[in-house]
Scaffold this active site. Structure first.
Site, mmCIF file in Angstrom:
data_model
loop_
_atom_site.group_PDB
_atom_site.id
_atom_site.type_symbol
_atom_site.label_atom_id
_atom_site.label_comp_id
_atom_site.label_asym_id
_atom_site.label_seq_id
_atom_site.Cartn_x
_atom_site.Cartn_y
_atom_site.Cartn_z
ATOM 1 N N HIS A 1 9.966 -13.056 26.420
ATOM 2 C CA HIS A 1 8.757 -13.585 27.068
ATOM 3 C C HIS A 1 7.498 -12.949 26.477
ATOM 4 O O HIS A 1 6.525 -13.632 26.154
ATOM 5 C CB HIS A 1 8.812 -13.335 28.581
ATOM 6 C CG HIS A 1 7.585 -13.787 29.306
ATOM 7 N ND1 HIS A 1 6.493 -12.955 29.522
ATOM 8 C CD2 HIS A 1 7.236 -14.993 29.812
ATOM 9 C CE1 HIS A 1 5.557 -13.639 30.153
ATOM 10 N NE2 HIS A 1 5.976 -14.863 30.355
ATOM 11 N N GLY B 1 4.675 -5.851 -18.222
ATOM 12 C CA GLY B 1 4.235 -4.880 -17.216
ATOM 13 C C GLY B 1 3.006 -4.178 -17.762
ATOM 14 O O GLY B 1 3.120 -3.228 -18.549
ATOM 15 N N ASN C 1 0.757 -2.170 -16.650
ATOM 16 C CA ASN C 1 0.481 -0.754 -16.382
ATOM 17 C C ASN C 1 1.228 0.147 -17.348
ATOM 18 O O ASN C 1 0.637 1.028 -17.995
ATOM 19 C CB ASN C 1 0.868 -0.397 -14.937
ATOM 20 C CG ASN C 1 -0.149 -0.910 -13.940
ATOM 21 O OD1 ASN C 1 -1.303 -1.152 -14.294
ATOM 22 N ND2 ASN C 1 0.278 -1.081 -12.704
ATOM 23 N N ASP C 2 2.545 -0.053 -17.454
ATOM 24 C CA ASP C 2 3.329 0.793 -18.369
ATOM 25 C C ASP C 2 2.976 0.521 -19.821
ATOM 26 O O ASP C 2 2.931 1.442 -20.639
ATOM 27 C CB ASP C 2 4.826 0.575 -18.151
ATOM 28 C CG ASP C 2 5.409 1.545 -17.127
ATOM 29 O OD1 ASP C 2 4.855 2.640 -16.977
ATOM 30 O OD2 ASP C 2 6.405 1.195 -16.460
ATOM 31 N N CYS D 1 2.816 -9.527 -14.970
ATOM 32 C CA CYS D 1 2.671 -9.163 -13.561
ATOM 33 C C CYS D 1 1.707 -7.988 -13.471
ATOM 34 O O CYS D 1 1.961 -6.916 -14.008
ATOM 35 C CB CYS D 1 4.021 -8.829 -12.932
ATOM 36 S SG CYS D 1 5.122 -7.793 -13.915
ATOM 37 N N ARG E 1 10.624 -6.448 -6.514
ATOM 38 C CA ARG E 1 11.060 -5.101 -6.881
ATOM 39 C C ARG E 1 12.279 -4.693 -6.056
ATOM 40 O O ARG E 1 12.165 -4.440 -4.862
ATOM 41 C CB ARG E 1 9.929 -4.110 -6.668
ATOM 42 C CG ARG E 1 8.686 -4.370 -7.507
ATOM 43 C CD ARG E 1 7.597 -3.339 -7.180
ATOM 44 N NE ARG E 1 6.416 -3.512 -7.988
ATOM 45 C CZ ARG E 1 5.381 -4.279 -7.663
ATOM 46 N NH1 ARG E 1 5.393 -4.941 -6.512
ATOM 47 N NH2 ARG E 1 4.324 -4.365 -8.450
#
Length: 796
Positions: free
Chosen positions: A421, A702, A704-705, A752, A511
């Site tokens: 409820h 990727g 960033n890497d 990404c 991920r």
């Protein structure tokens, strides 16, 4: 004789057009008996008294004037609500049935007993008001239901109590709020075979996700015993979700969520014949077991889809399992009236900043954040003490609580599930709520400052103090079309359904390690080597988590597969790229039992991570569990839209080793449509792109890497932050070169990362380079779409 002249009508002679005659509940039961019985929908047989019979009863006992006078006194403040309701109910219960109505009810009861091969059949007696369960009156539960009623005298007495329940305090208040005239509302009584769910189980199900409105799943809540505890939120039930598009494919089990609730109590018969029930504690075995088997879950889900298809709209249903026969029955069905009616042109995204310590967790309702002061009320008698705009904290709620729930900023309860409820009303009122916390009334105190967050997916949290948070609108009304496919980065399965309305081209990055960390919680090698674990505390915790599994590895496989399936479901049948685990050693070590299996590295960022782990004897058995989870996800559950991606693969030779191990575990590239991608995040992936392209179906950059390893800049270093730039010419060369070489070899390339949303120039560069897909976080999706559309326009 026409229906309108009858006092009693059998369910099979009713249809959904008979609401004025028998109310929403009974007309819906009749519709299902008449139209859906041949399609596998089992409704307990029975009959309904008509609204004409109710009016004749009221007239024969001279009750119209009694009711009118009582309501007039209430309106003019001469009587309290409690005094008014009590007086009217007493007058109705004291009335007598006219002979024709009495005989019609008893004759039908005798026939129902004969039909089912019983003498003095035990029946459920349900109220169905003619204004209840209508599309503009969605607060169900205003009138009473009586269970286990046996014998003619008990039935007539219970029917009068049903009539009287039209004037409970909450029903009177509800009609005033809705603007219904008390004299215009009548009541029909449904009398049907009593399902022995007291020794079986029961619950509620929706043909739509109640939080996100995701229309491709069925949500089922289940508890032991009679169903009232689930509806009222007195227990924390099991929760199951099933993906509808895969239900009809033979051999598949698309159960995307399966959570065992606490199920603290169960409602059973009190041993009398007049509808009395009582709650008793559940056993440890009952609390630790699922109410429904997988086959029963799928059976109910199929019934839900059949009912939804027939009615042409999302439905809210109640079900019961007979403990004697094992048969599953639908005992109620009405339109879902909240999520299915939302016209969404903008999604609100809440981001929490700094918070105090976590005080409580529970199931989240809504996706908002609220901060304020607690108003702790444990008894409905004290609701006049509620302070407007406070956060209501209580054990559980029922319809009597609605007046103050409307004035609350948020709601927190000890008990209840997503169909309780408190959850249903909070949804209708647009309030965030956290239900099933277990001990909110014990931990929190009156006037305490707290922050309620339902922004983290299925699990909500109560934080100490007033936290910082931001609210962002993600507008959906003018999302431009783009040739470049824009996909989503999703990590949290519990929050994935929230983004189903985004017109994304799939999921470009899911991920796996996030699901392992948040749902599995255990290092896979600790499960493989459980018997030899030396950490006794971790061992005890793992034993508790895996208590329902004879093989502890199966816990990892099933939990991981179900978590990933929620992400796969959001995009189905569009591709969902699942990256195999990419923890660093220091991160793996923090999983339960993990320290025994991880080396200490000076620089885990470029250490024992990604592909190098998968064929190593130190992790090979753990990777096998990951592969089994993907196999379950694709082949047993049916999510063949899942693409596997290998992270941090340093060389083609390493790629060959990983692909061989995957094949050993039933994941062979090219079989059953299986595609395998590789992350493009190491300069060697660019330099040797042509060789990688012969081994993989695509690349996902990727950024960033790749930036870190191209520029030699630690991406986590604050001191070097000014040197870290994805737009650096060297990084741009890497990206452009990888796209060109991959395309030459016939492989697809995506990226990404957040750069395309933060930097329109970067989006333009990717478009000009011919990128196939860009994958971003959901809150950046619209911005990236706009940037890419503009870039494509200028590139023409």
């Amino acid at each position: 004789m026409s229906k309108a002249n009858k006092n009693v009508i059998w369910f099979e002679d009713l249809s959904r057009g008979d609401v004025a005659l028998v109310g929403g509940k009974n007309s819906s039961l009749g519709e299902m008996v008449q139209q859906l019985g041949s399609k596998g929908i089992d409704v307990p047989p029975g009959f309904a008294t008509t609204s004409d019979a109710f009016r004749a009863f009221i007239k024969a006992n001279n009750l119209n004037q009694v009711i009118a006078d009582a309501m007039d006194m209430l309106d003019h403040g001469k009587r309290t609500l409690a005094e008014t309701g009590k007086a009217v109910r007493a007058a109705i219960v004291a009335g007598d049935f006219p002979d024709d109505i009495r005989e019609a009810i008893l004759s039908a009861y005798r026939e129902l007993s004969e039909r089912t091969g019983n003498t003095e059949l035990s029946v459920a007696v349900r109220s169905s008001a003619t204004a209840e369960d209508l599309p503009d009156a969605s607060f169900a539960g205003q009138q009473e239901t009586f269970l286990n009623v046996r014998g003619e005298a008990a039935l007539l007495s219970t029917c009068r109590r049903c009539y009287a329940s039209l004037f409970t305090d909450r029903a009177i208040t509800y009609r005033k709020i809705q603007g219904f005239d008390h004299n215009q509302v009548a009541l029909s009584i449904g009398v049907q075979l009593m399902v022995r769910s007291d020794i079986g189980g029961s619950g509620v199900m929706f043909s739509i996700d109640t939080e996100s409105g995701f229309d491709k799943v069925v949500l089922i809540n289940a508890a032991w015993g009679l169903g009232e505890n689930v509806v009222q939120g007195a227990v924390t039930p099991d929760e199951y979700e099933v993906f509808k598009p895969l239900l009809d494919k033979p051999g598949l089990k698309p159960i995307v969520e399966k959570t065992c609730g606490a199920k603290e109590i169960k409602m059973i018969y009190a041993g009398t014949e007049g509808g009395e029930t009582r709650n008793v504690p559940t056993s440890k075995a009952e609390r630790g077991a699922y109410v429904l088997s997988d086959e029963e879950i799928l059976n109910l889900a199929r019934q839900a889809t059949t009912i939804e298809k027939h009615y042409g709209q999302a439905m809210d249903m109640e079900w019961a399992k007979d403990g004697e026969t094992g048969k599953l029955y639908i005992v109620q069905a009405r339109p879902e009236t909240v999520q299915s009616r939302i016209d969404v042109t903008a999604l609100k995204s809440y981001t929490l900043g700094k918070t105090g310590k976590t005080l409580l967790t529970g199931l989240s309702v809504g996706a908002a954040v609220r901060a304020g002061r607690v108003c702790l009320i444990e008894n409905v008698k004290d609701i006049d003490k509620f302070i407007d705009g406070s956060i209501l904290v209580t054990s559980t709620t029922d319809p009597d609580w609605v007046p103050i729930m409307k004035r609350a900023a948020a709601i927190v309860t000890d008990h209840g599930g997503r169909t309780s409820h408190a959850a249903i009303v909070s949804r209708e009122l647009g309030l965030p709520a956290i239900v099933g916390t277990g001990n909110a009334t014990h931990i929190l105190h009156d006037q305490q400052e707290v922050t309620i967050s339902c922004a983290g997916g299925e699990d909500g949290a109560v934080y100490e103090g007033i936290a910082e948070y931001e609210v962002t609108d993600v507008h959906l009304d003018h999302v431009p079309a783009t040739k470049t496919r824009i996909m989503l980065n999703l990590a949290d399965p519990s929050a994935a359904f929230r983004w189903w309305r985004l017109p994304a081209d799939g999921v470009g990055l899911a991920r796996m390690e996030f699901v392992v960390n948040s749902a599995v919680k255990v290092h896979p090698m600790a499960l493989v080597n459980f018997d030899t674990l030396k950490d006794e505390d971790a061992k005890a915790e793992i034993a508790e988590l895996t208590r329902r599994y004879a093989n502890k590895g199966d816990y990892f496989v099933e939990t991981l597969a179900r978590g990933l399936s929620r992400i796969a479901a959001v995009a189905y049948p569009k591709p969902v790229i699942v990256r195999m685990s990419d923890f660093k050693t220091n991160e793996y070590a923090e999983l339960l039992g993990g320290h025994a299996f991880e080396p200490k590295e000076e620089n885990p960022m470029i250490g024992f991570r990604g592909a190098s782990r998968y064929y190593s004897d130190d992790y090979r058995a753990g990777f096998a569990l990951e592969c089994k989870a993907i196999k379950m996800l694709r082949e047993e559950m049916g999510f063949d839209n899942v693409v596997v991606m290998i992270p941090f693969c340093r060389s083609p030779d390493e790629a060959d080793k990983v692909l061989a191990v995957m094949a050993e575990n039933g994941l062979k590239r090219g079989e059953n449509g299986m595609q395998v991608y590789v992350m493009g995040e190491i300069p060697s992936n660019v330099i040797r792109a042509a060789e990688f392209a012969t081994r993989f179906d695509g690349f996902s950059i990727g950024s960033n890497d790749l930036t870190q390893l191209t520029l030699g800049v630690d991406r986590d270093s604050g001191e070097l932050a000014d040197l870290f730039s994805e737009a650096d010419p060297a990084v741009i060369w890497m990206i452009e070169t990888l796209i060109a070489r991959a395309h030459e070899a016939g492989a697809k390339v995506g990226l990404c990362g957040q750069a395309p949303s933060n930097n329109p120039a970067f989006a333009k560069l990717l478009v000009q380079a011919g990128i196939d897909t860009i994958s971003v976080t959901p809150d950046s999706f619209v911005a990236v779409k706009e940037n890419v559309a503009e870039a494509e326009k200028s590139a023409k």
